[in-house]
Scaffold this active site. Structure first.
Site, PDB file in Angstrom:
ATOM      1  N   ASN A 214      95.673 -16.696   1.323  1.00  0.00           N
ATOM      2  CA  ASN A 214      95.995 -16.162  -0.006  1.00  0.00           C
ATOM      3  C   ASN A 214      97.277 -15.353   0.065  1.00  0.00           C
ATOM      4  O   ASN A 214      97.878 -15.231   1.142  1.00  0.00           O
ATOM      5  CB  ASN A 214      94.820 -15.330  -0.548  1.00  0.00           C
ATOM      6  N   ASP A 310      80.269 -11.385   4.145  1.00  0.00           N
ATOM      7  CA  ASP A 310      80.901 -10.275   3.418  1.00  0.00           C
ATOM      8  C   ASP A 310      80.919  -9.066   4.358  1.00  0.00           C
ATOM      9  O   ASP A 310      79.890  -8.416   4.587  1.00  0.00           O
ATOM     10  CB  ASP A 310      80.121  -9.972   2.136  1.00  0.00           C
ATOM     11  N   LYS A 345      77.522  -3.788  -3.609  1.00  0.00           N
ATOM     12  CA  LYS A 345      77.840  -3.585  -2.185  1.00  0.00           C
ATOM     13  C   LYS A 345      77.427  -2.184  -1.705  1.00  0.00           C
ATOM     14  O   LYS A 345      77.636  -1.841  -0.553  1.00  0.00           O
ATOM     15  CB  LYS A 345      79.334  -3.823  -1.926  1.00  0.00           C
TER      16      LYS A 345
HETATM   17  N1  CTP Z   1      85.344  -8.190   1.453  1.00  0.00           N
HETATM   18  C1  CTP Z   1      84.887  -8.259   2.745  1.00  0.00           C
HETATM   19  N2  CTP Z   1      84.463  -9.449   3.258  1.00  0.00           N
HETATM   20  C2  CTP Z   1      84.466 -10.561   2.493  1.00  0.00           C
HETATM   21  C3  CTP Z   1      84.939 -10.514   1.159  1.00  0.00           C
HETATM   22  C4  CTP Z   1      85.375  -9.293   0.681  1.00  0.00           C
HETATM   23  O1  CTP Z   1      84.889  -7.245   3.458  1.00  0.00           O
HETATM   24  N3  CTP Z   1      84.053 -11.703   3.015  1.00  0.00           N
HETATM   25  C5  CTP Z   1      85.782  -6.900   0.919  1.00  0.00           C
HETATM   26  C6  CTP Z   1      87.241  -6.807   0.560  1.00  0.00           C
HETATM   27  O2  CTP Z   1      88.017  -6.352   1.645  1.00  0.00           O
HETATM   28  C7  CTP Z   1      87.230  -5.819  -0.590  1.00  0.00           C
HETATM   29  C8  CTP Z   1      85.906  -6.054  -1.275  1.00  0.00           C
HETATM   30  O3  CTP Z   1      85.099  -6.700  -0.287  1.00  0.00           O
HETATM   31  O4  CTP Z   1      87.207  -4.492  -0.147  1.00  0.00           O
HETATM   32  C9  CTP Z   1      85.964  -6.864  -2.518  1.00  0.00           C
HETATM   33  O5  CTP Z   1      86.315  -8.152  -2.260  1.00  0.00           O
HETATM   34  P1  CTP Z   1      86.298  -9.303  -3.399  1.00  0.00           P
HETATM   35  O6  CTP Z   1      86.691 -10.568  -2.722  1.00  0.00           O
HETATM   36  O7  CTP Z   1      87.109  -8.882  -4.569  1.00  0.00           O
HETATM   37  O8  CTP Z   1      84.821  -9.277  -3.860  1.00  0.00           O
HETATM   38  P2  CTP Z   1      83.711 -10.301  -3.755  1.00  0.00           P
HETATM   39  O9  CTP Z   1      82.492  -9.521  -3.463  1.00  0.00           O
HETATM   40  O10 CTP Z   1      84.085 -11.362  -2.803  1.00  0.00           O
HETATM   41  O11 CTP Z   1      83.622 -10.855  -5.240  1.00  0.00           O
HETATM   42  P3  CTP Z   1      84.460 -11.963  -6.038  1.00  0.00           P
HETATM   43  O12 CTP Z   1      85.416 -12.620  -5.065  1.00  0.00           O
HETATM   44  O13 CTP Z   1      83.434 -12.834  -6.559  1.00  0.00           O
HETATM   45  O14 CTP Z   1      85.198 -11.206  -7.094  1.00  0.00           O
END
Ligand code: CTP
Length: 401
Positions: A214, A310, A345
């Site tokens: 990304n 996550d 979370k």
């Molecule tokens: N994050 C993480 N590990 C992942 C995905 C996300 O640690 N596999 C962390 C990111 O570093 C950030 C937070 O979670 O601090 C939010 O990430 P985001 O991708 O926006 O949230 P998601 O829970 O993945 O929700 P969505 O993509 O559906 O918006």
């Protein structure tokens, strides 16, 4: 809305320039400091003026450059002492071998050495010289003595030298010197705290030469890591692929995929008091990456993706988690979506922003979400935001046992 602390106030710094080709880098340092709102008085030795002219420094600092102990025109004969009394620090960059020898022995035969001897503020020196001069027993003795006297020695770094040799002796880069001065002025809000940070994108392999990633630049995570180190924290930065330079005094662990990042974090999280997840981690990864480069067939290609771990939610769900801070980049209904994410979370603090604003850009406008509600912050550059987040976390952290 919360009451928020103000960032450290701009300071006054004396920058001393002695004879060395690295003086050209000091011109950039002065420009950066002035941009930060620091008042900079440049003092040059005669040898220093051989490399870059006082006019250059005068133009960059917007103030008279001083070169002569005996110059008339100061309001009294003790002008040199006044100059150091009002300053937060003297930084000598570049500091030649000769100047280090002078300092170590308490000489005061020109304006800069007199100023250093008469100072009440911190003294930092950034040596720059040929590798043999740096390694010489006399220089090493002088440096050891200066350290004993409480002088901060910044560098030198290693690499190509102006004399066509390679080794120790390069003056640190302007950004590193600026960081050292900022660290001096920063309140040590995170002193003794161990902070684990993720930053940058991840790269999920499709085959040996292709993958899914990304547009995250890593700038926000690196800026935060630097600010946390400046605030006294022991910082470990788990970074996805990014060409950014490691901030001074930060331990960096390079990773590629979301799975590597998860492993690197879980290996270290037991030692962390604070976990700040700034990385834009891929939510999905190819289920079966090909070991061979995929050949085109002319047909549609389907790649099955499976969810990644996550990392943040995993860390926050531990029995006694560190203080966890998340980031949420949302394209729509920013605050509602972000607050839902924070609750899901189980995070005490979440930094929400618009995805379109944040990724890749140099500045950002965020809203902090905590149990007390939403706290919008003004738009600012990512370095300032890094410092601001350190303050916000510092005031929210449970007291150290
Ligand atoms: N994050 C993480 N590990 C992942 C995905 C996300 O640690 N596999 C962390 C990111 O570093 C950030 C937070 O979670 O601090 C939010 O990430 P985001 O991708 O926006 O949230 P998601 O829970 O993945 O929700 P969505 O993509 O559906 O918006």
């Amino acid at each position: 809305m919360s009451t928020l602390p103000t960032p450290p106030r701009p300071a006054r710094v004396v920058v001393g320039v002695t004879g060395g080709i690295a003086a050209y880098k000091t011109a950039e340092l002065v420009r950066l400091l002035v941009k930060d709102g620091v008042t900079v008085d440049v003092v040059m030795t005669q040898a220093g003026t051989r490399f870059v002219t006082p006019t250059t420094f005068q133009a960059l600092s917007g103030r008279a450059v001083l070169t002569d102990l005996w110059a008339s025109g100061t309001d009294n004969a003790m002008g040199h002492i006044g100059l150091s009394r009002g300053a937060d620090a003297i930084l000598v960059a570049p500091a030649s071998a000769d100047f280090l020898a002078k300092l170590a022995n308490g000489h005061a035969d020109d304006l800069l050495s007199t100023l250093c001897l008469a100072r009440e503020c911190a003294l930092l020196v950034a040596p720059a010289m040929n590798v043999q001069m740096w390694n010489h027993a006399a220089t090493q003795r002088n440096v050891a003595r200066l350290r004993e006297d409480g002088v901060t020695i910044l560098g030198p770094g290693s690499g190509d030298l102006a004399c066509n040799e390679v080794g120790d002796g390069r003056m640190l880069e302007p950004e590193d010197l600026r960081a050292a001065l900022t660290a001096l002025r920063s309140p040590k809000l995170l002193a003794g705290r161990r902070v684990l940070v993720t930053a940058g994108p991840t790269f999920e392999a499709i085959d040996p030469v292709r993958g899914i990633t990304n547009t995250s630049s890593g700038k926000m995570g690196f800026a935060f890591a630097q600010a946390a180190a400046e605030a006294g924290a022991r910082v470990t930065l788990v970074a996805g692929p990014t060409p950014l330079r490691t901030p001074p005094a930060v331990a960096r662990v390079d990773v590629r995929s979301a799975a590597d990042m998860a492993q690197a974090v879980l290996d270290r999280v037991d030692d962390a008091d604070v976990f700040v997840a700034i990385a834009a981690v891929a939510d999905y990864t190819p289920a079966a990456p090909s070991e061979r480069k995929l050949k085109k067939s002319g047909e549609a290609l389907t790649i099955t993706l499976q969810p990644t771990v996550d990392i943040l939610a995993t860390v926050a769900a531990r029995p006694s988690p560190p203080y966890c801070v998340g980031f949420a980049a949302e394209s729509h209904d920013v605050l509602e979506n972000a607050e839902t994410k924070r609750k899901r979370k189980k995070l005490p603090l979440l930094v929400a922003n618009r995805a379109q604003d944040a990724l890749g850009s140099d500045d950002n406008e965020v809203t902090l979400l905590d149990d007390a509600g939403a706290h919008p912050l003004p738009r600012m550059d990512k370095r300032s935001l890094g410092r601001r987040l350190v303050e916000e976390i510092g005031i929210r952290l449970p007291r150290a046992p």
